[in-house]
Motif scaffolding. Sequence first.
Motif, PDB file in Angstrom:
ATOM      1  N   ALA A  54       8.297   0.061 -10.698  1.00 49.41           N
ATOM      2  CA  ALA A  54       7.052  -0.628 -10.348  1.00 49.41           C
ATOM      3  C   ALA A  54       6.404  -0.007  -9.108  1.00 49.41           C
ATOM      4  N   LEU A  55       7.215   0.411  -8.147  1.00 49.08           N
ATOM      5  CA  LEU A  55       6.687   1.065  -6.945  1.00 49.08           C
ATOM      6  C   LEU A  55       6.027   2.394  -7.293  1.00 49.08           C
ATOM      7  N   ILE A  56       6.604   3.133  -8.249  1.00 53.72           N
ATOM      8  CA  ILE A  56       6.016   4.409  -8.666  1.00 53.72           C
ATOM      9  C   ILE A  56       4.671   4.163  -9.354  1.00 53.72           C
ATOM     10  N   ARG A  57       4.621   3.167 -10.234  1.00 52.17           N
ATOM     11  CA  ARG A  57       3.370   2.876 -10.931  1.00 52.17           C
ATOM     12  C   ARG A  57       2.275   2.433  -9.951  1.00 52.17           C
ATOM     13  N   ALA A  58       2.681   1.749  -8.877  1.00 53.37           N
ATOM     14  CA  ALA A  58       1.705   1.286  -7.882  1.00 53.37           C
ATOM     15  C   ALA A  58       1.341   2.371  -6.870  1.00 53.37           C
ATOM     16  N   GLY A  59       1.972   3.544  -6.966  1.00 50.57           N
ATOM     17  CA  GLY A  59       1.667   4.637  -6.046  1.00 50.57           C
ATOM     18  C   GLY A  59       2.106   4.377  -4.616  1.00 50.57           C
ATOM     19  N   LYS A  60       3.205   3.667  -4.440  1.00 58.98           N
ATOM     20  CA  LYS A  60       3.662   3.306  -3.099  1.00 58.98           C
ATOM     21  C   LYS A  60       4.812   4.177  -2.611  1.00 58.98           C
ATOM     22  N   ALA A  61       5.058   5.317  -3.274  1.00 54.47           N
ATOM     23  CA  ALA A  61       6.125   6.226  -2.857  1.00 54.47           C
ATOM     24  C   ALA A  61       5.525   7.556  -2.424  1.00 54.47           C
ATOM     25  N   GLU A  62       5.952   8.055  -1.266  1.00 50.51           N
ATOM     26  CA  GLU A  62       5.433   9.315  -0.723  1.00 50.51           C
ATOM     27  C   GLU A  62       6.597  10.167  -0.226  1.00 50.51           C
ATOM     28  N   VAL A  63       6.687  11.393  -0.727  1.00 46.48           N
ATOM     29  CA  VAL A  63       7.695  12.346  -0.255  1.00 46.48           C
ATOM     30  C   VAL A  63       7.093  13.141   0.896  1.00 46.48           C
ATOM     31  N   GLN A  64       7.656  12.989   2.074  1.00 44.72           N
ATOM     32  CA  GLN A  64       7.125  13.673   3.248  1.00 44.72           C
ATOM     33  C   GLN A  64       7.758  15.042   3.456  1.00 44.72           C
ATOM     34  N   GLU A  65       9.027  15.189   3.054  1.00 48.59           N
ATOM     35  CA  GLU A  65       9.710  16.480   3.244  1.00 48.59           C
ATOM     36  C   GLU A  65      10.803  16.627   2.207  1.00 48.59           C
ATOM     37  N   ALA A  66      10.934  17.826   1.670  1.00 51.78           N
ATOM     38  CA  ALA A  66      12.003  18.162   0.737  1.00 51.78           C
ATOM     39  C   ALA A  66      12.624  19.475   1.186  1.00 51.78           C
ATOM     40  N   MET A  67      13.868  19.431   1.608  1.00 51.90           N
ATOM     41  CA  MET A  67      14.529  20.629   2.118  1.00 51.90           C
ATOM     42  C   MET A  67      15.845  20.853   1.381  1.00 51.90           C
ATOM     43  N   ALA A  68      16.264  22.109   1.352  1.00 52.33           N
ATOM     44  CA  ALA A  68      17.482  22.476   0.627  1.00 52.33           C
ATOM     45  C   ALA A  68      18.692  21.792   1.241  1.00 52.33           C
ATOM     46  N   GLY A  69      19.524  21.243   0.385  1.00 59.09           N
ATOM     47  CA  GLY A  69      20.746  20.597   0.827  1.00 59.09           C
ATOM     48  C   GLY A  69      21.963  21.434   0.500  1.00 59.09           C
TER      49      GLY A  69
ATOM     50  N   ASN B  42      26.806  -0.183  -4.793  1.00 61.41           N
ATOM     51  CA  ASN B  42      26.299  -0.988  -5.907  1.00 61.41           C
ATOM     52  C   ASN B  42      25.062  -0.369  -6.524  1.00 61.41           C
ATOM     53  N   GLY B  43      24.856   0.918  -6.274  1.00 60.45           N
ATOM     54  CA  GLY B  43      23.660   1.595  -6.737  1.00 60.45           C
ATOM     55  C   GLY B  43      22.648   1.715  -5.612  1.00 60.45           C
ATOM     56  N   PRO B  44      21.882   2.799  -5.571  1.00 58.13           N
ATOM     57  CA  PRO B  44      20.886   2.969  -4.509  1.00 58.13           C
ATOM     58  C   PRO B  44      19.778   1.924  -4.591  1.00 58.13           C
ATOM     59  N   CYS B  45      19.166   1.639  -3.451  1.00 56.37           N
ATOM     60  CA  CYS B  45      18.094   0.640  -3.405  1.00 56.37           C
ATOM     61  C   CYS B  45      16.842   1.172  -4.100  1.00 56.37           C
ATOM     62  N   ARG B  46      15.872   0.292  -4.273  1.00 57.92           N
ATOM     63  CA  ARG B  46      14.639   0.638  -4.969  1.00 57.92           C
ATOM     64  C   ARG B  46      13.866   1.737  -4.245  1.00 57.92           C
ATOM     65  N   HIS B  47      13.943   1.758  -2.915  1.00 58.59           N
ATOM     66  CA  HIS B  47      13.175   2.741  -2.147  1.00 58.59           C
ATOM     67  C   HIS B  47      13.735   4.149  -2.340  1.00 58.59           C
ATOM     68  N   ILE B  48      15.058   4.279  -2.299  1.00 61.80           N
ATOM     69  CA  ILE B  48      15.689   5.595  -2.500  1.00 61.80           C
ATOM     70  C   ILE B  48      15.437   6.082  -3.920  1.00 61.80           C
ATOM     71  N   GLN B  49      15.541   5.186  -4.901  1.00 56.50           N
ATOM     72  CA  GLN B  49      15.290   5.586  -6.282  1.00 56.50           C
ATOM     73  C   GLN B  49      13.829   5.999  -6.486  1.00 56.50           C
ATOM     74  N   ALA B  50      12.916   5.248  -5.891  1.00 57.15           N
ATOM     75  CA  ALA B  50      11.498   5.595  -6.019  1.00 57.15           C
ATOM     76  C   ALA B  50      11.203   6.935  -5.366  1.00 57.15           C
ATOM     77  N   LEU B  51      11.873   7.231  -4.242  1.00 62.72           N
ATOM     78  CA  LEU B  51      11.683   8.524  -3.573  1.00 62.72           C
ATOM     79  C   LEU B  51      12.120   9.670  -4.478  1.00 62.72           C
ATOM     80  N   ARG B  52      13.253   9.509  -5.140  1.00 59.44           N
ATOM     81  CA  ARG B  52      13.716  10.554  -6.060  1.00 59.44           C
ATOM     82  C   ARG B  52      12.776  10.678  -7.254  1.00 59.44           C
ATOM     83  N   MET B  53      12.333   9.540  -7.811  1.00 58.18           N
ATOM     84  CA  MET B  53      11.415   9.584  -8.944  1.00 58.18           C
ATOM     85  C   MET B  53      10.122  10.304  -8.585  1.00 58.18           C
TER      86      MET B  53
END
Length: 553
Positions: A471-486, A529-540
């Motif tokens: 639902a957060l992805i559909r609402a456009g409320k997720a923003e990736v600020q940085e993606a770096m090699a791990g 117990n599984g990642p929270c909605r914010h972490i999952q939305a960030l990955r999505m």
Amino acid sequence: MKYAGRSALLDISGGAKLLQMAPNLARQQVSFDGSLNRPIEFREAISALHDIVINDLRFQPRDKTAYQQWLLEQRARERTIRQTAMDQKRRDIASGIVDKPTAELKKAHADALKRYWSARKTLDKRLRKENEALWRKLMPYDPVITVAEDVVFFECFSVDQSSYGCLTVDRGDGFGESGQTQLGTTNVDYSWDLYDSFQSLRTYRQTRFQIDPAAFEVSTSGGGNQHREEKIDLPSGWLSGFVRLQSAMAMPMRKVTLPRSTMYSLLAFLKRNKAKTSPRAIRFELRENETPRLVLEPWGNTIEAIGATYQGLPTEPIRVWGRRRLLTLSRLLPLADSVDVYLLGTGLPSFWVVQMGPMRLTLGLSGWTTNDWSAGSSIDMLMPPQKPEPTLVASVAELLSNRLVGTLDEVTRHAGVPSELASSALNQLALRGQVIYDLHAGQYRWRSVLPIALSDKEIGPAHPELQAAEALIRAGKAEVQEAMAGPRGGIILTGRVEATLCETLVDGDGVIRRGKCLCKWHRKTGIRNGPCRHIQALRMRHEHQTRAKISQA
């Protein structure tokens, strides 16, 4: 369920035994007939499987109203008896009669105690054998047995939905020549009497193992009125948990091989000691090309796996809870060659594979005892968010149903899609109860836990945190600020979701390994117990951006 008879251990000519399993006639025809080459190993392994399926360590509050009433009456009766005896003894002492306990009195007292405890044990056995309702609570679903070209394997799931067992027997070394074989999956009739029969298996007499093919012949010749039919009401979430663990088995895991002596030290310590304070975990300390170390908390006792070397990549310490469930493996130690442990991460499921020559017993444990597969572990939230097309899932299902077994590389080549999508399609089939992953062989096997594929109703809805992330992805409320090699081909994502700062480490297989977030869900359990909605939305969100760049290129 529909059975033509009961499974039993029968006497045949020459003093030999026939272990005849009655198949479920409501399913496809499956048959097998071969001599047991390793009866002792089979006896101990199938008995351990039995211990897994009846395992229920959940806390069960009891209604003590009737007990409290009985206790009050019993105390009043005891007070009367005691007062009467004391009054009589005072009168005897006053008259100069003082008796000392004789040897006969002591022996009579010991015999009375022995009769009492013997009666309690007898009552316990009778309840297990004669109370069908109680038996179905202990054994919700008859074991699932699959006859494949190279193996025969039995599966079960504990009543508390925290332990999974799978006994695999190689057909080449575990059985003799099989005359009549029909590949497939079915249920077999199981009872306490059959478990008791297993204990009589010996090496000095031949034993044949048979999934009775004659049962199907009786069914087609009009003997239906002799059949025993039974409708099983499965516990809520039981079937969902049984199939969800297949997703966990196929995930990338760290493998640790423990010698038999290490497992003995571990189980012996757990048997003799019970922790009264937290943490109650086994902490695995793994360093590349070094001896694995197991630390038992809270005591801090260290067990080194002398003779073994960890060959995987270095990792942070991994903790495993619910360790007393491992005691079901105790009877296998004299027969075990080694034990392979597959670890997902701290607080996540683990799999313990006991190697016994041509046999292997796999014990799958949820993150901790009260964290069942169906609700608490939420393994599907760690997996990559890609959803395969129904046509891809159907294509992979057709491949495996025809070939019966295949590796991820073979499925990927057949489907002509990236391995991530092929893995996602296999995961969907596992959730439908049609595919199982063989840890030892590294292969997917076609196995239908029910005659038909499970629907969304049986599997259950997606986890609320996963639905909220979408639902957060559909609402456009997720923003990736940085993606770096791990490390090791992974990627570290930092961003803002719904005004909440969060960060996560996604490995090269697209699985979430670590995370940081300020929300209540993450502060309470992390990713156990599984990642929270914010972490999952960030990955999505990162997945969507990556696919957009590829399509533009």
